[in-house]
Write a protein that holds these residues in place. Structure first.
Motif, PDB file in Angstrom:
ATOM      1  N   MET A   1       0.819  -1.184   0.000  1.00 48.49           N
ATOM      2  CA  MET A   1       0.000   0.000   0.000  1.00 48.49           C
ATOM      3  C   MET A   1       0.867   1.253   0.000  1.00 48.49           C
ATOM      4  SD  MET A   1      -2.998   1.239   0.144  1.00 48.49           S
ATOM      5  CE  MET A   1      -3.822   2.704   0.606  1.00 48.49           C
ATOM      6  N   GLU A   2       1.893   1.226   0.853  1.00 50.49           N
ATOM      7  CA  GLU A   2       2.768   2.392   0.939  1.00 50.49           C
ATOM      8  C   GLU A   2       3.467   2.640  -0.396  1.00 50.49           C
ATOM      9  OE1 GLU A   2       6.625   3.895   3.460  1.00 50.49           O
ATOM     10  OE2 GLU A   2       5.355   2.348   4.296  1.00 50.49           O
ATOM     11  N   GLY A   3       3.900   1.584  -1.083  1.00 52.33           N
ATOM     12  CA  GLY A   3       4.568   1.727  -2.370  1.00 52.33           C
ATOM     13  C   GLY A   3       3.645   2.330  -3.417  1.00 52.33           C
ATOM     14  N   LEU A   4       2.380   1.905  -3.435  1.00 49.62           N
ATOM     15  CA  LEU A   4       1.404   2.450  -4.370  1.00 49.62           C
ATOM     16  C   LEU A   4       1.165   3.926  -4.080  1.00 49.62           C
ATOM     17  CD1 LEU A   4      -0.677   2.094  -6.635  1.00 49.62           C
ATOM     18  CD2 LEU A   4      -2.315   1.393  -4.888  1.00 49.62           C
ATOM     19  N   TYR A   5       1.046   4.278  -2.820  1.00 49.72           N
ATOM     20  CA  TYR A   5       0.827   5.669  -2.422  1.00 49.72           C
ATOM     21  C   TYR A   5       1.991   6.537  -2.876  1.00 49.72           C
ATOM     22  CZ  TYR A   5      -0.424   9.619   0.535  1.00 49.72           C
ATOM     23  OH  TYR A   5      -0.758  10.861   0.982  1.00 49.72           O
ATOM     24  N   MET A   6       3.217   6.054  -2.685  1.00 49.64           N
ATOM     25  CA  MET A   6       4.399   6.816  -3.097  1.00 49.64           C
ATOM     26  C   MET A   6       4.454   6.928  -4.622  1.00 49.64           C
ATOM     27  SD  MET A   6       6.587   7.242  -0.143  1.00 49.64           S
ATOM     28  CE  MET A   6       8.122   7.390  -0.914  1.00 49.64           C
ATOM     29  N   ALA A   7       4.022   5.889  -5.343  1.00 49.76           N
ATOM     30  CA  ALA A   7       4.008   5.935  -6.803  1.00 49.76           C
ATOM     31  C   ALA A   7       3.021   6.992  -7.300  1.00 49.76           C
ATOM     32  CB  ALA A   7       3.644   4.567  -7.372  1.00 49.76           C
ATOM     33  N   VAL A   8       1.864   7.097  -6.656  1.00 45.35           N
ATOM     34  CA  VAL A   8       0.886   8.118  -7.037  1.00 45.35           C
ATOM     35  C   VAL A   8       1.450   9.513  -6.772  1.00 45.35           C
ATOM     36  CG1 VAL A   8      -1.396   9.077  -6.474  1.00 45.35           C
ATOM     37  CG2 VAL A   8      -1.117   6.613  -6.748  1.00 45.35           C
ATOM     38  N   GLN A   9       2.118   9.680  -5.629  1.00 43.91           N
ATOM     39  CA  GLN A   9       2.760  10.963  -5.336  1.00 43.91           C
ATOM     40  C   GLN A   9       3.761  11.316  -6.436  1.00 43.91           C
ATOM     41  OE1 GLN A   9       4.504  10.252  -1.472  1.00 43.91           O
ATOM     42  NE2 GLN A   9       2.995  11.564  -0.469  1.00 43.91           N
ATOM     43  N   GLY A  10       4.589  10.372  -6.804  1.00 43.50           N
ATOM     44  CA  GLY A  10       5.591  10.593  -7.847  1.00 43.50           C
ATOM     45  C   GLY A  10       4.962  10.905  -9.184  1.00 43.50           C
ATOM     46  N   LEU A  11       3.872  10.214  -9.523  1.00 38.22           N
ATOM     47  CA  LEU A  11       3.184  10.442 -10.790  1.00 38.22           C
ATOM     48  C   LEU A  11       2.667  11.884 -10.872  1.00 38.22           C
ATOM     49  CD1 LEU A  11       2.023   9.332 -13.452  1.00 38.22           C
ATOM     50  CD2 LEU A  11      -0.021   8.719 -12.166  1.00 38.22           C
ATOM     51  N   PHE A  12       2.017  12.357  -9.818  1.00 35.59           N
ATOM     52  CA  PHE A  12       1.507  13.726  -9.839  1.00 35.59           C
ATOM     53  C   PHE A  12       2.644  14.741  -9.844  1.00 35.59           C
ATOM     54  CE2 PHE A  12      -2.594  11.870  -8.760  1.00 35.59           C
ATOM     55  CZ  PHE A  12      -3.428  12.639  -9.562  1.00 35.59           C
ATOM     56  N   LEU A  13       3.741  14.424  -9.212  1.00 34.26           N
ATOM     57  CA  LEU A  13       4.897  15.312  -9.239  1.00 34.26           C
ATOM     58  C   LEU A  13       5.456  15.408 -10.658  1.00 34.26           C
ATOM     59  CD1 LEU A  13       6.665  17.042  -7.401  1.00 34.26           C
ATOM     60  CD2 LEU A  13       8.095  15.055  -7.021  1.00 34.26           C
ATOM     61  N   ALA A  62       0.565  18.441  -3.435  1.00 34.85           N
ATOM     62  CA  ALA A  62       0.692  19.019  -2.096  1.00 34.85           C
ATOM     63  C   ALA A  62      -0.191  18.284  -1.101  1.00 34.85           C
ATOM     64  CB  ALA A  62       0.338  20.501  -2.129  1.00 34.85           C
ATOM     65  N   LEU A  63      -1.433  17.974  -1.499  1.00 35.90           N
ATOM     66  CA  LEU A  63      -2.327  17.238  -0.605  1.00 35.90           C
ATOM     67  C   LEU A  63      -1.798  15.841  -0.299  1.00 35.90           C
ATOM     68  CD1 LEU A  63      -5.816  18.274  -2.029  1.00 35.90           C
ATOM     69  CD2 LEU A  63      -4.786  18.982   0.131  1.00 35.90           C
ATOM     70  N   LEU A  64      -1.228  15.174  -1.300  1.00 39.40           N
ATOM     71  CA  LEU A  64      -0.682  13.829  -1.077  1.00 39.40           C
ATOM     72  C   LEU A  64       0.510  13.855  -0.131  1.00 39.40           C
ATOM     73  CD1 LEU A  64      -0.925  12.255  -4.643  1.00 39.40           C
ATOM     74  CD2 LEU A  64      -2.231  11.619  -2.617  1.00 39.40           C
ATOM     75  N   PHE A  65       1.311  14.923  -0.189  1.00 40.53           N
ATOM     76  CA  PHE A  65       2.459  15.002   0.714  1.00 40.53           C
ATOM     77  C   PHE A  65       2.034  15.400   2.123  1.00 40.53           C
ATOM     78  CE2 PHE A  65       5.014  15.010  -3.165  1.00 40.53           C
ATOM     79  CZ  PHE A  65       6.015  14.137  -2.783  1.00 40.53           C
ATOM     80  N   VAL A  66       0.929  16.145   2.246  1.00 39.34           N
ATOM     81  CA  VAL A  66       0.452  16.555   3.565  1.00 39.34           C
ATOM     82  C   VAL A  66      -0.321  15.417   4.217  1.00 39.34           C
ATOM     83  CG1 VAL A  66      -1.144  18.100   4.767  1.00 39.34           C
ATOM     84  CG2 VAL A  66       0.396  19.017   3.044  1.00 39.34           C
TER      85      VAL A  66
END
Length: 167
Positions: A1-13, A62-66
């Motif tokens: 789950m954490e890996g998927l969340y980080m991948a989504v953060q990276g994608l939006f970045l 920004a929301l994903l990082f917060v």
């Protein structure tokens, strides 16, 4: 789950960076001569679309990082999640309750007798690492008693059962 969340953060970045670069390029061409008013208006519409894409990507990033999901805020100790339960029952010495244990650190290697809780089905799994899907050596649903052998370095997860070192 954490890996998927980080991948989504990276994608939006990445989307934000690409939109920023495209916006910079399109704005440089703002003063260029266009063949028609339609071409100039089309160019301005593209700039507005890129600006909206950039703004949305920056806001979502920004929301994903917060915002951090609860599962990512748990304390990690030696690759093992630690959770504190207020009403955790106490077991006699040598009896282990439900949970995840690292063999060699939390309990000795050997053969264990597992006993399912009254009128319930117990479950265990032996894993080589703590990832959610990796390294499952063995697992079983059981009623009554079950025996399992574990070696140093493995992880034993037990649910709805207690267990003791077999003689």
């Amino acid at each position: 789950m954490e890996g998927l969340y980080m991948a989504v953060q990276g994608l939006f970045l990445i989307v934000a960076v690409i939109a920023g670069i495209a916006l910079h390029d399109f704005r440089k061409r703002r003063n260029d001569e266009f063949e028609s008013v339609q071409a100039k208006n089309g160019h301005q519409r593209k700039i507005r679309k890129i600006e909206l894409t950039l703004a949305a990507a920056v806001i979502v990033t920004a929301l994903l990082f917060v915002y951090q999901p609860d599962s990512m805020n748990e304390t990690q100790v030696d690759d093992q999640q630690v959770s504190v339960e207020a009403d955790e029952p106490e077991y006699p010495e040598g009896v282990y309750g439900p949970g995840t244990y690292k063999v060699g650190a939390d309990l000795p290697a050997g053969e264990y007798k597992l006993t399912a809780e009254k009128d319930d089905t117990g479950y265990y799994e032996v894993k080589t690492d703590m990832s959610s899907d990796g390294g499952i050596e063995s697992n079983s649903l059981f009623k009554g008693n079950e025996y399992v052998v574990v070696r140093d370095g493995e992880y034993l997860s037990v649910n709805r059962a207690t267990f003791t070192l077999a003689n």
